[in-house]
Motif scaffolding. Structure first.
Motif: not given
Length: 265
Positions: A65-91
């Motif tokens: 809510k409110g801050y940060n946030g990243v998204a990928i929109f694709s015409k090509l199929p995305i078959i897997d995903e992952f997100s990493i919390d670098f430096a444990d900022l919880k962002h």
DNA sequence: ATGGTAGGTCTCCTA
């Protein structure tokens, strides 16, 4: 004519406020994949129907809510995903997607780092450097093949990535310590900066402050947005562009969208 | 040296 893939990266500064501008860009430029930063929205509140209607049927995102946030929109199929919390900022600052065509795309929003480039007095600057250290560490132990890294890295590493190298050297985004940390990330992942590979010298900017009136004439910009590729892709032909025009649209983002088209993928 | 603008959790935080 071989196959090609066109990728866009844009710090949109609120996807809900600027949904129409993103759709306008997609209609005009038809990238296969668009990576957005500063969506400022929980994932479930990202508007997706307009993207679907244009053929972007695949989305992966990390949001809050409110801050940060990243998204990928694709015409090509995305078959897997992952997100990493670098430096444990919880962002919500990273999302990665594996495309069906074998490419992996990392979308980053690196912390801006506050005003004062001092880790003792400015927690945000310390967190920015910690985030870069964590990126380096992760790429040290995760070799990247057929990989593309894009995003708002909030660092303008080259002298020609800022309007005045000397003045900006004490300003967060262009300080020597940030530039060194970013180059360590690049070395760890064997990344190639496609914009500087194509244009080793010459001013390139992707961001102009909201605070600068007549941003266009003054042109006091910085190149904070980047597209990198893993070294195994160094033989690909590619073309880059910065769509500066979008910075001049009504109620714009302070960042311009950047594009790379890869040929013969 | 200072202040300038914009977005969202909106008189305060972040960029």
């Amino acid at each position: 004519m071989g196959a090609f893939m066109k990728i866009c990266s844009w710090n949109i500064n609120s996807i809900r406020l600027r949904e129409a501008q993103v759709l306008r860009l997609l209609k005009q430029h038809c990238p296969d994949v668009i990576c957005l930063q500063e969506c400022k929205s929980p994932v479930e509140k990202i508007p997706i129907q307009g993207f679907r209607d244009l053929g972007y049927e695949h989305m992966v995102a990390s949001g809050q809510k409110g801050y940060n946030g990243v998204a990928i929109f694709s015409k090509l199929p995305i078959i897997d995903e992952f997100s990493i919390d670098f430096a444990d900022l919880k962002h919500a600052r990273h999302i990665a997607g594996h495309l069906e065509n074998g490419f992996i795309i990392h979308n980053f929003y690196v912390p801006a780092g506050g005003d004062e480039p001092n880790i003792d007095t400015n927690l945000k600057f310390a967190q920015k450097l910690a985030f870069l250290d964590a990126m380096k560490k992760w790429f040290d132990s995760n070799e990247q093949k057929r990989a593309i890294l894009v995003g708002d890295l909030n660092i303008a590493p080259h002298e020609d990535d800022v309007w005045d190298h000397k003045k900006l050297s004490k300003i967060v985004s262009h300080t020597p310590i940030e530039i060194e940390k970013l180059s360590e990330v690049m070395r760890a992942g064997n990344w190639i900066d496609v914009f500087r590979k194509a244009t080793p010298n010459g001013k390139l900017y992707s961001w102009w402050s909201y605070r600068a009136k007549n941003w266009h004439l003054a042109d006091k910009g910085r190149r904070l947005d980047h597209i990198w590729v893993s070294s195994d892709l160094s033989g690909l032909k590619f073309e880059n562009s910065i769509f500066r025009e979008a910075r001049g649209w009504d109620r714009p983002s302070d960042h311009a969208p950047i594009f790379t088209v890869f040929d013969e993928i």
